[in-house]
Design an enzyme around this catalytic site. Sequence first.
Site, PDB file in Angstrom:
ATOM      1  N   ARG A  24      51.792 -48.552 -12.667  1.00  0.00           N
ATOM      2  CA  ARG A  24      52.328 -49.838 -13.137  1.00  0.00           C
ATOM      3  C   ARG A  24      53.732 -49.712 -13.722  1.00  0.00           C
ATOM      4  O   ARG A  24      54.200 -50.588 -14.431  1.00  0.00           O
ATOM      5  CB  ARG A  24      51.372 -50.467 -14.155  1.00  0.00           C
ATOM      6  CG  ARG A  24      49.991 -50.736 -13.541  1.00  0.00           C
ATOM      7  CD  ARG A  24      49.110 -51.590 -14.424  1.00  0.00           C
ATOM      8  NE  ARG A  24      47.778 -51.736 -13.850  1.00  0.00           N
ATOM      9  CZ  ARG A  24      47.441 -52.600 -12.895  1.00  0.00           C
ATOM     10  NH1 ARG A  24      48.373 -53.397 -12.394  1.00  0.00           N
ATOM     11  NH2 ARG A  24      46.210 -52.675 -12.445  1.00  0.00           N
ATOM     12  N   HIS A  40      46.944 -43.251  -3.932  1.00  0.00           N
ATOM     13  CA  HIS A  40      47.100 -44.694  -3.768  1.00  0.00           C
ATOM     14  C   HIS A  40      48.480 -45.043  -4.295  1.00  0.00           C
ATOM     15  O   HIS A  40      48.835 -44.682  -5.416  1.00  0.00           O
ATOM     16  CB  HIS A  40      46.021 -45.450  -4.544  1.00  0.00           C
ATOM     17  CG  HIS A  40      45.910 -46.909  -4.153  1.00  0.00           C
ATOM     18  ND1 HIS A  40      46.954 -47.800  -4.314  1.00  0.00           N
ATOM     19  CD2 HIS A  40      44.899 -47.610  -3.610  1.00  0.00           C
ATOM     20  CE1 HIS A  40      46.576 -48.999  -3.871  1.00  0.00           C
ATOM     21  NE2 HIS A  40      45.326 -48.904  -3.443  1.00  0.00           N
ATOM     22  N   TYR A  49      51.013 -50.185  -7.448  1.00  0.00           N
ATOM     23  CA  TYR A  49      50.779 -51.617  -7.229  1.00  0.00           C
ATOM     24  C   TYR A  49      52.084 -52.411  -7.259  1.00  0.00           C
ATOM     25  O   TYR A  49      52.119 -53.573  -6.826  1.00  0.00           O
ATOM     26  CB  TYR A  49      49.841 -52.172  -8.297  1.00  0.00           C
ATOM     27  CG  TYR A  49      48.441 -51.596  -8.242  1.00  0.00           C
ATOM     28  CD1 TYR A  49      47.750 -51.480  -7.041  1.00  0.00           C
ATOM     29  CD2 TYR A  49      47.811 -51.170  -9.411  1.00  0.00           C
ATOM     30  CE1 TYR A  49      46.467 -50.961  -6.996  1.00  0.00           C
ATOM     31  CE2 TYR A  49      46.524 -50.646  -9.376  1.00  0.00           C
ATOM     32  CZ  TYR A  49      45.860 -50.545  -8.162  1.00  0.00           C
ATOM     33  OH  TYR A  49      44.591 -50.029  -8.117  1.00  0.00           O
ATOM     34  N   HIS A 107      48.986 -51.092  -0.156  1.00  0.00           N
ATOM     35  CA  HIS A 107      48.852 -52.529   0.065  1.00  0.00           C
ATOM     36  C   HIS A 107      50.129 -52.997   0.763  1.00  0.00           C
ATOM     37  O   HIS A 107      51.234 -52.742   0.252  1.00  0.00           O
ATOM     38  CB  HIS A 107      48.694 -53.272  -1.262  1.00  0.00           C
ATOM     39  CG  HIS A 107      47.427 -52.942  -1.989  1.00  0.00           C
ATOM     40  ND1 HIS A 107      47.121 -53.475  -3.216  1.00  0.00           N
ATOM     41  CD2 HIS A 107      46.387 -52.147  -1.665  1.00  0.00           C
ATOM     42  CE1 HIS A 107      45.950 -53.016  -3.621  1.00  0.00           C
ATOM     43  NE2 HIS A 107      45.494 -52.204  -2.698  1.00  0.00           N
ATOM     44  N   GLU A 133      46.072 -50.808   3.811  1.00  0.00           N
ATOM     45  CA  GLU A 133      44.770 -51.272   3.338  1.00  0.00           C
ATOM     46  C   GLU A 133      44.621 -52.773   3.582  1.00  0.00           C
ATOM     47  O   GLU A 133      45.526 -53.552   3.251  1.00  0.00           O
ATOM     48  CB  GLU A 133      44.622 -50.981   1.842  1.00  0.00           C
ATOM     49  CG  GLU A 133      43.280 -51.414   1.284  1.00  0.00           C
ATOM     50  CD  GLU A 133      43.102 -51.032  -0.183  1.00  0.00           C
ATOM     51  OE1 GLU A 133      42.065 -51.401  -0.766  1.00  0.00           O
ATOM     52  OE2 GLU A 133      44.003 -50.363  -0.746  1.00  0.00           O
ATOM     53  N   ASP A 190      38.698 -51.631   3.174  1.00  0.00           N
ATOM     54  CA  ASP A 190      38.073 -51.914   1.882  1.00  0.00           C
ATOM     55  C   ASP A 190      36.992 -52.973   2.068  1.00  0.00           C
ATOM     56  O   ASP A 190      37.266 -54.074   2.558  1.00  0.00           O
ATOM     57  CB  ASP A 190      39.129 -52.406   0.882  1.00  0.00           C
ATOM     58  CG  ASP A 190      38.583 -52.558  -0.529  1.00  0.00           C
ATOM     59  OD1 ASP A 190      37.690 -53.409  -0.726  1.00  0.00           O
ATOM     60  OD2 ASP A 190      39.044 -51.840  -1.427  1.00  0.00           O
ATOM     61  N   HIS A 203      37.493 -56.245  -0.108  1.00  0.00           N
ATOM     62  CA  HIS A 203      38.613 -57.035   0.403  1.00  0.00           C
ATOM     63  C   HIS A 203      38.237 -57.744   1.707  1.00  0.00           C
ATOM     64  O   HIS A 203      38.584 -58.922   1.901  1.00  0.00           O
ATOM     65  CB  HIS A 203      39.829 -56.139   0.650  1.00  0.00           C
ATOM     66  CG  HIS A 203      40.372 -55.518  -0.586  1.00  0.00           C
ATOM     67  ND1 HIS A 203      41.408 -54.606  -0.568  1.00  0.00           N
ATOM     68  CD2 HIS A 203      40.030 -55.667  -1.880  1.00  0.00           C
ATOM     69  CE1 HIS A 203      41.682 -54.227  -1.801  1.00  0.00           C
ATOM     70  NE2 HIS A 203      40.850 -54.848  -2.621  1.00  0.00           N
ATOM     71  N   HIS A 261      37.269 -47.669   1.430  1.00  0.00           N
ATOM     72  CA  HIS A 261      37.018 -47.949   0.020  1.00  0.00           C
ATOM     73  C   HIS A 261      35.683 -48.667  -0.088  1.00  0.00           C
ATOM     74  O   HIS A 261      35.518 -49.761   0.465  1.00  0.00           O
ATOM     75  CB  HIS A 261      38.124 -48.832  -0.573  1.00  0.00           C
ATOM     76  CG  HIS A 261      39.382 -48.099  -0.882  1.00  0.00           C
ATOM     77  ND1 HIS A 261      40.576 -48.749  -1.134  1.00  0.00           N
ATOM     78  CD2 HIS A 261      39.648 -46.771  -1.023  1.00  0.00           C
ATOM     79  CE1 HIS A 261      41.507 -47.849  -1.395  1.00  0.00           C
ATOM     80  NE2 HIS A 261      40.974 -46.649  -1.331  1.00  0.00           N
ATOM     81  N   ASP A 278      40.000 -60.423  -5.365  1.00  0.00           N
ATOM     82  CA  ASP A 278      39.988 -58.965  -5.339  1.00  0.00           C
ATOM     83  C   ASP A 278      39.341 -58.469  -6.633  1.00  0.00           C
ATOM     84  O   ASP A 278      39.999 -57.959  -7.535  1.00  0.00           O
ATOM     85  CB  ASP A 278      41.413 -58.433  -5.200  1.00  0.00           C
ATOM     86  CG  ASP A 278      41.456 -56.914  -5.081  1.00  0.00           C
ATOM     87  OD1 ASP A 278      40.382 -56.291  -5.020  1.00  0.00           O
ATOM     88  OD2 ASP A 278      42.567 -56.351  -5.058  1.00  0.00           O
ATOM     89  N   HIS A 316      36.221 -56.047  -7.836  1.00  0.00           N
ATOM     90  CA  HIS A 316      35.244 -55.053  -7.410  1.00  0.00           C
ATOM     91  C   HIS A 316      34.013 -55.045  -8.313  1.00  0.00           C
ATOM     92  O   HIS A 316      34.117 -55.255  -9.523  1.00  0.00           O
ATOM     93  CB  HIS A 316      35.871 -53.660  -7.412  1.00  0.00           C
ATOM     94  CG  HIS A 316      37.028 -53.515  -6.482  1.00  0.00           C
ATOM     95  ND1 HIS A 316      37.705 -52.322  -6.308  1.00  0.00           N
ATOM     96  CD2 HIS A 316      37.629 -54.395  -5.650  1.00  0.00           C
ATOM     97  CE1 HIS A 316      38.676 -52.482  -5.424  1.00  0.00           C
ATOM     98  NE2 HIS A 316      38.655 -53.745  -5.018  1.00  0.00           N
ATOM     99  N   GLU A 318      35.908 -47.448  -5.792  1.00  0.00           N
ATOM    100  CA  GLU A 318      36.892 -47.904  -6.782  1.00  0.00           C
ATOM    101  C   GLU A 318      36.236 -48.919  -7.710  1.00  0.00           C
ATOM    102  O   GLU A 318      36.833 -49.925  -8.071  1.00  0.00           O
ATOM    103  CB  GLU A 318      38.081 -48.559  -6.097  1.00  0.00           C
ATOM    104  CG  GLU A 318      38.883 -47.675  -5.176  1.00  0.00           C
ATOM    105  CD  GLU A 318      39.982 -48.451  -4.496  1.00  0.00           C
ATOM    106  OE1 GLU A 318      41.131 -48.009  -4.532  1.00  0.00           O
ATOM    107  OE2 GLU A 318      39.678 -49.516  -3.910  1.00  0.00           O
TER     108      GLU A 318
END
Length: 275
Positions: free
Chosen positions: A36, A66, A69, A106, A143, A176, A179, A213, A226, A228, A256
């Site tokens: 982040r 990964h 973001y 992503h 993804e 995923d 998703h 995922h 989104d 999980h 995840e």
Amino acid sequence: MLLGVHCSISGGLHNAFCEAASLGITTFQIFTKNQRQWKEKVVAPAEASQFRNDFEDSDVKTAFSHASYLINLASNENALWLRSTEALIGEVRRCDLLGLAFIVLHPGSAKGSGEQEGIKRVVKALKDVIHATDDSSVKILLENTAGQGTSIGYKFEHLRQIMDGVDSGRICVCFDTCHAFAAGYDIRTKSGFEATIECLDRIVGLRRLMAIHLNDSKGDLGSNRDRHEHIGKGKLGIEPFRQIMKRFQHTVKVIETPKEDRMDEVNLRVLRELM
């Protein structure tokens, strides 16, 4: 059986192997930096050497990252697009140093420009990344997304367009479950799961599916949420995970799900029992 979790790198990248050993897993996903923050992490030679040595001494067969973001290769804001492209180049270089096989990415959000223009921006960025790292074998896995906001990748056709546009064997796919369901692919039943995988194979090609995922969904079918949930505790139920554990034993699979109350152990046990 390539099954694992997203491991923490708190205290150092090598600590991911401590978590992997405690869970008895054979693969894992990590962030190679603070996901982040834009600030790039420079991996010191000693840190890279320790990571590679721990990798060799562990039961982990494949490890991967990964991407941050913050990266948005579909952005029509040139400054953000350039920063995102450079950040992905940095991620590839870190993965090379650490011996990581691929990066899950992503595709990005096309706010203000529309899907097709956003896809063109993703293609251009990925071409630049591949060119800048032409000495690397690290793959970049697109993804599929939940379809929230103006995100690219909620249709398998988006992934195919990007792959065709970049035209590189280093561009592959990560599927995923949460998703896909949130984007409208109903995989709750055996027949629904098989139909979705057939669609994925026809449009993208299962030979380009490098990772899965495993996430249940808090949101309903087509909700574009989104969110999980733990395996078998959400709107998906247990059946799609049963199908994956039977059909994709040799494909890298990582959960995840929320990190709470030692639930990684519980979720892994549920998945192993589905064998």
